[in-house]
Design an enzyme around this catalytic site. Structure first.
Site, PDB file in Angstrom:
ATOM      1  N   TYR A 135       0.705  -1.289   0.007  1.00 11.68           N
ATOM      2  CA  TYR A 135       0.175  -0.045  -0.109  1.00 11.68           C
ATOM      3  C   TYR A 135       0.967   1.330   0.055  1.00 11.68           C
ATOM      4  N   GLN A 137       1.223   4.842  -0.330  1.00 12.17           N
ATOM      5  CA  GLN A 137       0.638   6.280  -0.260  1.00 12.17           C
ATOM      6  C   GLN A 137       1.635   7.229  -0.124  1.00 12.17           C
ATOM      7  N   THR A 138       2.270   7.048   1.162  1.00 12.87           N
ATOM      8  CA  THR A 138       3.076   8.200   1.591  1.00 12.87           C
ATOM      9  C   THR A 138       4.342   8.465   0.605  1.00 12.87           C
ATOM     10  N   GLY A 184       5.321  -0.297   3.714  1.00  6.09           N
ATOM     11  CA  GLY A 184       5.774  -1.711   4.313  1.00  6.09           C
ATOM     12  C   GLY A 184       5.686  -2.739   2.990  1.00  6.09           C
ATOM     13  N   GLN A 309       2.638   2.010  42.680  1.00  2.00           N
ATOM     14  CA  GLN A 309       2.556   1.053  41.692  1.00  2.00           C
ATOM     15  C   GLN A 309       1.317   0.721  41.114  1.00  2.00           C
ATOM     16  N   GLY A 380      14.759  -1.681  36.287  1.00  2.00           N
ATOM     17  CA  GLY A 380      15.854  -1.992  35.589  1.00  2.00           C
ATOM     18  C   GLY A 380      15.637  -3.424  34.693  1.00  2.00           C
ATOM     19  N   THR A 401       1.740   7.452  14.333  1.00  2.00           N
ATOM     20  CA  THR A 401       2.016   8.320  13.026  1.00  2.00           C
ATOM     21  C   THR A 401       1.253   7.923  11.923  1.00  2.00           C
ATOM     22  N   GLU A 403      -1.270   5.519   9.475  1.00  2.00           N
ATOM     23  CA  GLU A 403      -2.921   5.813   9.513  1.00  2.00           C
ATOM     24  C   GLU A 403      -3.341   6.850   9.954  1.00  2.00           C
ATOM     25  N   ASP A 405      -1.366  10.813  11.206  1.00  2.00           N
ATOM     26  CA  ASP A 405      -0.757  11.423  12.768  1.00  2.00           C
ATOM     27  C   ASP A 405      -1.890  11.855  13.590  1.00  2.00           C
TER      28      ASP A 405
HETATM   29  C1  LIG Z   1      21.133   0.870  31.860  1.00  2.00           C
HETATM   30  C2  LIG Z   1      21.245   0.295  33.391  1.00  2.00           C
HETATM   31  C3  LIG Z   1      22.645   0.568  33.895  1.00  2.00           C
HETATM   32  C4  LIG Z   1      22.898   0.193  35.058  1.00  2.00           C
HETATM   33  N1  LIG Z   1      24.152   0.444  35.679  1.00  2.00           N
HETATM   34  C5  LIG Z   1      24.328  -0.028  37.026  1.00  2.00           C
HETATM   35  C6  LIG Z   1      25.828   0.156  37.674  1.00  2.00           C
HETATM   36  O1  LIG Z   1      26.568   0.448  36.844  1.00  2.00           O
HETATM   37  N2  LIG Z   1      25.932  -0.338  38.828  1.00  2.00           N
HETATM   38  C7  LIG Z   1      24.826  -0.850  39.730  1.00  2.00           C
HETATM   39  O2  LIG Z   1      25.148  -1.262  40.826  1.00  2.00           O
HETATM   40  N3  LIG Z   1      23.761  -0.847  39.168  1.00  2.00           N
HETATM   41  C8  LIG Z   1      23.231  -0.396  37.936  1.00  2.00           C
HETATM   42  N4  LIG Z   1      22.127  -0.303  37.314  1.00  2.00           N
HETATM   43  C9  LIG Z   1      20.931  -0.876  38.430  1.00  2.00           C
HETATM   44  C10 LIG Z   1      20.249   0.392  38.875  1.00  2.00           C
HETATM   45  O3  LIG Z   1      20.806   0.789  39.823  1.00  2.00           O
HETATM   46  C11 LIG Z   1      18.428  -0.370  39.288  1.00  2.00           C
HETATM   47  O4  LIG Z   1      18.071  -0.988  38.137  1.00  2.00           O
HETATM   48  C12 LIG Z   1      17.940   0.679  39.934  1.00  2.00           C
HETATM   49  O5  LIG Z   1      18.465   0.997  41.163  1.00  2.00           O
HETATM   50  C13 LIG Z   1      16.508   0.247  40.080  1.00  2.00           C
HETATM   51  O6  LIG Z   1      16.226  -0.871  40.917  1.00  2.00           O
HETATM   52  P1  LIG Z   1      15.497  -2.171  40.275  1.00  2.00           P
HETATM   53  O7  LIG Z   1      15.721  -2.465  39.161  1.00  2.00           O
HETATM   54  O8  LIG Z   1      15.448  -3.341  41.324  1.00  2.00           O
HETATM   55  O9  LIG Z   1      13.947  -1.486  40.303  1.00  2.00           O
HETATM   56  P2  LIG Z   1      12.826  -2.152  41.351  1.00  2.00           P
HETATM   57  O10 LIG Z   1      13.092  -1.470  42.710  1.00  2.00           O
HETATM   58  O11 LIG Z   1      12.554  -3.598  41.569  1.00  2.00           O
HETATM   59  O12 LIG Z   1      11.533  -1.459  40.956  1.00  2.00           O
HETATM   60  C14 LIG Z   1      10.243  -2.144  40.464  1.00  2.00           C
HETATM   61  C15 LIG Z   1       9.064  -1.172  40.860  1.00  2.00           C
HETATM   62  O13 LIG Z   1       8.704  -1.243  41.725  1.00  2.00           O
HETATM   63  C16 LIG Z   1       8.725   0.080  42.340  1.00  2.00           C
HETATM   64  N5  LIG Z   1       9.022   0.193  43.826  1.00  2.00           N
HETATM   65  C17 LIG Z   1      10.289  -0.433  44.210  1.00  2.00           C
HETATM   66  N6  LIG Z   1      10.311  -0.137  45.794  1.00  2.00           N
HETATM   67  C18 LIG Z   1       9.295   0.776  45.987  1.00  2.00           C
HETATM   68  C19 LIG Z   1       8.745   1.271  47.278  1.00  2.00           C
HETATM   69  N7  LIG Z   1       9.435   1.220  48.327  1.00  2.00           N
HETATM   70  N8  LIG Z   1       7.819   1.846  47.094  1.00  2.00           N
HETATM   71  C20 LIG Z   1       6.945   2.054  46.016  1.00  2.00           C
HETATM   72  N9  LIG Z   1       7.267   1.590  44.854  1.00  2.00           N
HETATM   73  C21 LIG Z   1       8.382   0.983  44.838  1.00  2.00           C
HETATM   74  C22 LIG Z   1       9.485   0.777  41.540  1.00  2.00           C
HETATM   75  O14 LIG Z   1       8.819   2.321  41.503  1.00  2.00           O
HETATM   76  C23 LIG Z   1       9.348   0.179  40.011  1.00  2.00           C
HETATM   77  O15 LIG Z   1       7.931   0.623  39.645  1.00  2.00           O
HETATM   78  C24 LIG Z   1      21.693  -0.134  36.068  1.00  2.00           C
HETATM   79  C25 LIG Z   1      20.465  -0.227  35.559  1.00  2.00           C
HETATM   80  C26 LIG Z   1      20.303  -0.003  34.354  1.00  2.00           C
HETATM   81  C27 LIG Z   1      18.802  -0.158  33.506  1.00  2.00           C
HETATM   82  C1  LIG Z   2       6.529   2.176  10.711  1.00  2.00           C
HETATM   83  C2  LIG Z   2       5.743   2.888   9.692  1.00  2.00           C
HETATM   84  C3  LIG Z   2       5.042   2.326   8.639  1.00  2.00           C
HETATM   85  C4  LIG Z   2       4.336   2.708   7.363  1.00  2.00           C
HETATM   86  N1  LIG Z   2       3.809   2.297   6.455  1.00  2.00           N
HETATM   87  C5  LIG Z   2       3.188   2.738   5.774  1.00  2.00           C
HETATM   88  C6  LIG Z   2       2.526   2.136   4.418  1.00  2.00           C
HETATM   89  O1  LIG Z   2       2.514   0.901   4.368  1.00  2.00           O
HETATM   90  N2  LIG Z   2       2.164   2.824   3.305  1.00  2.00           N
HETATM   91  C7  LIG Z   2       2.141   4.240   3.170  1.00  2.00           C
HETATM   92  O2  LIG Z   2       1.844   4.689   2.359  1.00  2.00           O
HETATM   93  N3  LIG Z   2       2.744   5.193   4.324  1.00  2.00           N
HETATM   94  C8  LIG Z   2       3.188   4.178   5.285  1.00  2.00           C
HETATM   95  N4  LIG Z   2       3.759   5.030   6.461  1.00  2.00           N
HETATM   96  C9  LIG Z   2       3.757   6.340   6.642  1.00  2.00           C
HETATM   97  C10 LIG Z   2       2.800   7.219   7.332  1.00  2.00           C
HETATM   98  O3  LIG Z   2       1.545   6.912   6.737  1.00  2.00           O
HETATM   99  C11 LIG Z   2       3.268   8.572   7.637  1.00  2.00           C
HETATM  100  O4  LIG Z   2       4.399   8.550   8.346  1.00  2.00           O
HETATM  101  C12 LIG Z   2       1.949   9.425   8.317  1.00  2.00           C
HETATM  102  O5  LIG Z   2       0.835   9.538   7.139  1.00  2.00           O
HETATM  103  C13 LIG Z   2       2.314  10.844   8.920  1.00  2.00           C
HETATM  104  O6  LIG Z   2       2.728  11.451   7.768  1.00  2.00           O
HETATM  105  P1  LIG Z   2       4.453  12.283   7.973  1.00  2.00           P
HETATM  106  O7  LIG Z   2       5.204  11.275   8.199  1.00  2.00           O
HETATM  107  O8  LIG Z   2       4.449  12.992   6.565  1.00  2.00           O
HETATM  108  O9  LIG Z   2       4.278  13.248   9.171  1.00  2.00           O
HETATM  109  P2  LIG Z   2       4.159  14.921   9.076  1.00  2.00           P
HETATM  110  O10 LIG Z   2       2.592  15.071   8.489  1.00  2.00           O
HETATM  111  O11 LIG Z   2       5.262  15.406   8.295  1.00  2.00           O
HETATM  112  O12 LIG Z   2       4.215  15.244  10.622  1.00  2.00           O
HETATM  113  C14 LIG Z   2       5.208  16.094  11.171  1.00  2.00           C
HETATM  114  C15 LIG Z   2       4.671  16.981  12.270  1.00  2.00           C
HETATM  115  O13 LIG Z   2       3.821  17.958  11.902  1.00  2.00           O
HETATM  116  C16 LIG Z   2       2.587  17.931  12.417  1.00  2.00           C
HETATM  117  N5  LIG Z   2       1.440  18.378  11.413  1.00  2.00           N
HETATM  118  C17 LIG Z   2       1.412  17.885  10.105  1.00  2.00           C
HETATM  119  N6  LIG Z   2       0.200  18.468   9.637  1.00  2.00           N
HETATM  120  C18 LIG Z   2      -0.280  19.310  10.496  1.00  2.00           C
HETATM  121  C19 LIG Z   2      -1.326  20.119  10.526  1.00  2.00           C
HETATM  122  N7  LIG Z   2      -2.141  20.345   9.416  1.00  2.00           N
HETATM  123  N8  LIG Z   2      -1.728  20.840  11.534  1.00  2.00           N
HETATM  124  C20 LIG Z   2      -0.969  20.593  12.723  1.00  2.00           C
HETATM  125  N9  LIG Z   2       0.062  19.801  12.904  1.00  2.00           N
HETATM  126  C21 LIG Z   2       0.643  19.149  11.524  1.00  2.00           C
HETATM  127  C22 LIG Z   2       2.323  16.578  12.874  1.00  2.00           C
HETATM  128  O14 LIG Z   2       1.351  16.515  14.064  1.00  2.00           O
HETATM  129  C23 LIG Z   2       3.746  16.084  13.311  1.00  2.00           C
HETATM  130  O15 LIG Z   2       4.106  16.543  14.611  1.00  2.00           O
HETATM  131  C24 LIG Z   2       4.491   4.332   7.408  1.00  2.00           C
HETATM  132  C25 LIG Z   2       5.066   5.034   8.670  1.00  2.00           C
HETATM  133  C26 LIG Z   2       5.904   4.277   9.571  1.00  2.00           C
HETATM  134  C27 LIG Z   2       6.628   5.146  10.648  1.00  2.00           C
END
Ligand SMILES: Cc1cc2nc3c(=O)[nH]c(=O)nc-3n(C[C@H](O)[C@H](O)[C@H](O)COP(=O)(O)OP(=O)(O)OC[C@H]3O[C@@H](n4cnc5c(N)ncnc54)[C@H](O)[C@@H]3O)c2cc1C
Ligand SMILES: Cc1cc2nc3c(=O)[nH]c(=O)nc-3n(C[C@H](O)[C@H](O)[C@H](O)COP(=O)(O)OP(=O)(O)OC[C@H]3O[C@@H](n4cnc5c(N)ncnc54)[C@H](O)[C@@H]3O)c2cc1C
Ligand SMILES: [Ca+2]
Lengths: 620, 620
Positions: A135, A137-138, A184, A309, A380, A401, A403, A405
């Site tokens: 399809y 169109q874009t 697509g 949560q 994490g 976006t 079908e 925006d």
């Molecule tokens: C890309 C990345 C890099 C990292 N790098 C490091 C690093 O270099 N070294 C390191 O040591 N760690 C690292 N981490 C780990 C990171 O510090 C932990 O993921 C982070 O501390 C959050 O803990 P968690 O994943 O156990 O989340 P959780 O505590 O399991 O959270 C899960 C959900 O429970 C909720 N929740 C948890 N406790 C409570 C509460 N008391 N009250 C209400 N809600 C709660 C949270 O809001 C969340 O929605 C990394 C993580 C990522 C994603």
């Molecule tokens: C994964 C993927 C699959 C797709 N598959 C298909 C496909 O199979 N066939 C096909 O034909 N197309 C396909 N598309 C294209 C898709 O239909 C377009 O991306 C979509 O119509 C949005 O148009 P645009 O990208 O030009 O956005 P734009 O119109 O350029 O939007 C850019 C920004 O301008 C704003 N804007 C635009 N016009 C106005 C207005 N009048 N007033 C206020 N704000 C405005 C928007 O809100 C947005 O923030 C695909 C796109 C993606 C990402």
């Protein structure tokens, strides 16, 4: 380890019959059975394995998708699956593929818009997959503005053919904007495309229409003369949408027979699938995950028991259910409009169009945001690809976006609302805008709620949302009236118009109390600003919301079990049915290619020389 | 084509001096110059090319990162770069790498928490990169709850050593939860780790402390006896954070000398970089992109001129500036607290802790959401990896989780606020809570705004935010007082407490009018609910916001030019300085490996048999 269910205590808490809810979610017992059968078929077939997908390079990834599509089609043919079964099979393969566009856009467009003759010619070819369609169109420069497309289809009466052509101006910047970009299945797989272009007859523009254009040879798949076609490159995420060959296409005076012209149509997607998957993962994992609050060495608190949560998760759970039923209702709306059109009744068409546009925008935005919130709810571990959430997000978000925006769609709804309000004196509003018929009352009534329980009365909630939508639309109308040029006013007030549209569309979705009260709390500003609610009443709604959360809590796990998703479909270690998260996470880690050897590839070249202070003589 | 500037008209509209703003954004002219020099050094070096990154398989990707790190270090050594220069160089290499943890966590922890003796021993080794260190705190089962860590460091007085051990219980499920999981640089690169563990002396628990533990041989990099270490596998996004070897680690009675024990510390990240990058891309592209609204065949409207686009984009632009200055202010706060501590003044410590925790949560959440909104603002093309936004998002979002889960942090702020309110009678609130000292007035005063212009008065805005934060905190305090057990009350009211914390933290960030008025509109419900604003006043704020947007519009492009990002650093075709988007997008597409051949790899195996109806005899 297998066979243990770490969530069994949770399932025992359920206060309703999960089997009955599975039927309700599926729509009917028959659908549930077909869907179950197909889910199992896919899950047990090693060709449909999903785990390694994000690790593949682009070429391998795409080849793997071609393989799955071929294998799926073979099953469909060999097992003589019905259309319904084939649809579920493709869904559970769970991977964007060229077949989505072939079955989901190309064939329906011919069915819906083709003449009898065209259907007779093209449908058998497409349905047997002797041709593959997409399809298109874009354009690179034109997405939202379909009427602005620049590719032309010029009628040549002598040859009785159309000449399809992407304009080539002197500046290469401008000419490139007119290429097709995004469709697509176009890049590598399709043999045919449904191309939308400006129809030119006798030098005059006759609107944008669809044309069936052959792109590639049916012998060796090479692009036909005048056609430049390719893939547009990497998109968001790892596997995600990169399994799809979204394509670029340019026409240089390509000729097609006259009888290959069709007309435009639109299709609405169902947002509940993606959100319910994310919610299923986050809910199960929140019951498995424990953090803080251990007393006397006992187990820590399940994070699902933290109110924060719950206040983040349960509204999403409610939305998943709400969107599921909105999806059913949209199906009904579609049939209804179709029947009316057959009887030459066009009266509900604008309302139905506004309704589908608005709901598409509302549900896809909420779903995209909701998936990311579910990922955050998993802490994490939600950031690991093996949680399933990153790929789910990456695949889903373009729905905001494509079908249409989402903002552009809301502006269309706003136009319709403003028109409806301005015609209230002499035209009865229909369908989802019927409430505007009671405008006088809606402008006057204020909320009668006095206790938190009053907020459980559906009438109270619906009225609140009706009043909000009505007053916001009227306010926009009044401000618009002050502009001399209505178009200028519309442009100037666009943001407020979009907010009014959101208010109207949310009204349509208000089926679930939890979701409704959550929205009411989130947008309490609107309700207070229009003077319908008092601060005290808003507070009561919030109290009621907190009570509702504790009612949802014991049912949380079975509410997501009712979606009936297999572990294969969920594709998430955090969301496993049995809650056996940690050992599986650990096993998965060791499957990463980086763990093939203890000492990483590149260590001797790029790290050893640093540690040994020999960088000067190293070859980098 | 090179040398053309498609945004020149936009730049001519500027109403301020972009060079002066660049200095303001950078902090000083010296910083601007260093940063410029390093940016150029990186951009012109082919080793630091970023475009192919998302296309690489995991092993290649990681090897490529090792190479960049080695090359970067070579430049630092060869060119004798200062610490400041080295920091900018690493920033512009713009790729998560083991060196981030080595320089950003391992070394500062030793500097901040080590004894003189420890610093003398470890710093020279680390600063010359004779060893590579990481920061290993999180366990598979314990992230947020650091006090709940299960790994033990048991003191053995005979040997004068600590024995580091991950508990192994009979159930493998439980024992796996005690492994380290997540630390960056741990999986493959680090030779040493800073490990946080429960200190056990004479059978008694003495709190969680840090220990320097050697993980790998300095000869051949193989893991030392008792140590199991590896990578945890794929994370969100394509290249993104997958260049980092986040690791899993288990200890089996690993012995370290007594003098390798340190203490805990925290570090705050700067959120303005990522948001400003996204905003820069979205703003430039919005000025390049045209859609709809063509009159008489003239050019279409730049999408940046649509009010909806402005109301989504400009608040983010304002936030980027606000967060930049918040970052500067946090630096000041850090120095201030440090100086006080040295003078034994602990009085501002709780306030400073609450402040950093709250701002970390607020700015990282807003930034993560803001990047995704910028992606949506770019329409379909924002979904392409070549837009730079998907990878930026994927790299950034874990900041909402690491260094403290954002919700858990807000709950800490809430505890502090509730305490501050309860002590108001006898304790003067300090720093960012000083406004609570005027509680009586804040509980009484209502908003005095009468015209839209009144909203330009900074006093009016600040008062509104103070009143909101104060009244929400007091309301929480009052509801808490009704609970017999305060902890239960805190758990029950957690969601409202988090909302009050957000209100308090936003107050700290209220530096930019646009951002403030945007927040005021977004949260008007709070202001109306507490009875401070009338609906009419809220409406006036919205009017003023619309006026401000039109004032921002002519300056939009130069406001993002002032960030002074090179095209290399931005890594986005949509955000190119010269606006030459379309031809570059087109060229980039053809570099995808899928376009190596006209007929895709896999076609003959998996598509041809379908089209030819020969699937039965095909080998799939
Ligand atoms: C890309 C990345 C890099 C990292 N790098 C490091 C690093 O270099 N070294 C390191 O040591 N760690 C690292 N981490 C780990 C990171 O510090 C932990 O993921 C982070 O501390 C959050 O803990 P968690 O994943 O156990 O989340 P959780 O505590 O399991 O959270 C899960 C959900 O429970 C909720 N929740 C948890 N406790 C409570 C509460 N008391 N009250 C209400 N809600 C709660 C949270 O809001 C969340 O929605 C990394 C993580 C990522 C994603
Ligand atoms: C994964 C993927 C699959 C797709 N598959 C298909 C496909 O199979 N066939 C096909 O034909 N197309 C396909 N598309 C294209 C898709 O239909 C377009 O991306 C979509 O119509 C949005 O148009 P645009 O990208 O030009 O956005 P734009 O119109 O350029 O939007 C850019 C920004 O301008 C704003 N804007 C635009 N016009 C106005 C207005 N009048 N007033 C206020 N704000 C405005 C928007 O809100 C947005 O923030 C695909 C796109 C993606 C990402
Ligand atoms: Ca990849």
């Amino acid at each position: 380890m297998e066979g243990v269910d770490y969530l069994i205590d949770e399932r025992k808490k359920a206060q309703f019959d999960v089997e009955a809810m599975k039927v309700a979610w599926a729509g009917s017992r028959e659908t549930l059975e077909v869907s179950n059968r197909m889910a199992k078929l896919v899950a047990n077939d090693p060709v449909f394995e999903k785990f390694t997908r994000p690790m593949l390079g682009r070429k391998e990834l795409f080849k793997n998708t071609l393989r799955k599509a071929a294998h799926g089609w073979k099953l469909i043919v060999d097992l003589r699956l019905t259309e319904e079964e084939a649809k579920w099979l493709r869904l559970y393969i769970d991977e964007p593929a060229y077949t989505d566009l072939h079955w989901g856009m190309f064939i329906p467009a011919i069915e819906g818009q083709g003449t009898e003759e065209q259907k007779k010619k093209w449908l058998p070819l497409a349905q047997k997959m002797k041709i593959i369609g997409c399809y298109a169109q874009t354009e690179l420069g034109h997405g939202s503005n379909v009427q602005g497309l620049e590719t032309t289809a010029t009628f040549d009466p002598q040859a009785d053919e159309f000449v399809i052509h992407s304009p080539t101006l002197t500046s290469s910047k401008v000419s490139k904007m007119f290429m097709r970009w995004w469709p697509g299945g176009l890049g590598k797989a399709s043999t045919h495309a449904l191309v939308y272009a400006r129809l030119i007859v006798g030098g005059e523009f006759h609107g944008v229409h669809g044309f069936i254009v052959q792109l590639r040879s049916l012998e060796d798949h090479s692009p036909l003369p005048g056609i430049t076609v390719g893939d547009i490159g990497l998109k968001f995420g790892n596997g995600a949408y990169n399994t799809m060959d979204n394509g670029v296409l340019r026409f240089d005076h390509v000729r097609i027979p006259r009888n290959q012209m069709l007309m435009r149509q639109t299709i609405v997607a169902d947002a509940s699938k993606a959100l319910s998957r994310a919610v299923c993962i986050a809910t199960r994992y929140s019951a498995v995950r424990r953090q803080f609050g251990s007393r006397n060495g006992g187990p820590e608190t399940q994070v699902i028991d933290y109110k924060t949560q719950q206040s983040r998760l349960f509204p999403l759970l409610a939305s998943a259910y709400a969107f599921r039923f909105v999806g059913e209702w949209l199906k009904w709306l579609y049939t209804d409009v179709k029947q009316r059109l057959e009887a030459n009744d066009f009266s509900t068409l604008p309302e139905a169009h506004a309704c589908t546009a608005g709901l598409k925008s509302l549900t896809t935005t909420a779903t995209a945001d909701g998936i990311e919130e579910c990922r955050k709810l998993c802490g994490g571990h939600g950031y690991l690809v093996s949680s399933g959430l990153p790929e789910l997000f990456a695949v889903y978000i373009p729905a905001c976006t494509y079908e249409g925006d989402n903002v552009v769609l809301l502006l269309q709804v706003a136009r319709f609302l403003v028109k409806t309000v301005s015609e209230l004196g002499y035209k009865q509003p229909v369908g989802t805008t019927a409430y505007m018929g009671r405008m006088a009352a809606l402008m006057q009534n204020n909320c009668a709620v006095r206790t938190a329980e009053d907020w459980l009365n559906p009438g109270a909630i619906v009225e609140a949302f009706e009043v909000r939508a009505a007053r916001m639309s009227v306010a926009c109308g009044q401000r618009l009236a002050k502009f001399e040029n209505p178009e200028e006013g519309f442009a100037e007030l666009a943001s407020d118009l979009v907010e009014a549209s959101v208010a109207h569309c949310q009204l349509i979705v208000i089926l679930c109390y939890v979701y409704a009260l959550f929205l009411l709390h989130k947008h309490q500003g609107d309700f207070l600003a229009i003077g319908y609610l008092t601060p005290k009443q808003a507070l009561l709604a919030n109290d009621q919301l907190r009570t509702l959360y504790s009612k949802v809590r014991p049912n949380a796990i079975v509410l997501v079990d009712s979606f009936n998703y297999t572990d294969h479909y969920l594709g998430s270690i955090l969301g496993r049915y049995d809650g056996n998260v940690y050992p599986k996470l650990y096993d998965a880690a060791w499957q990463d290619p980086l763990n093939d050897s203890d000492v990483a590839d590149g260590f001797h070249q790029y790290v050893q020389p640093i540690l040994k202070q020999k960088l000067h003589s190293a070859k980098l």
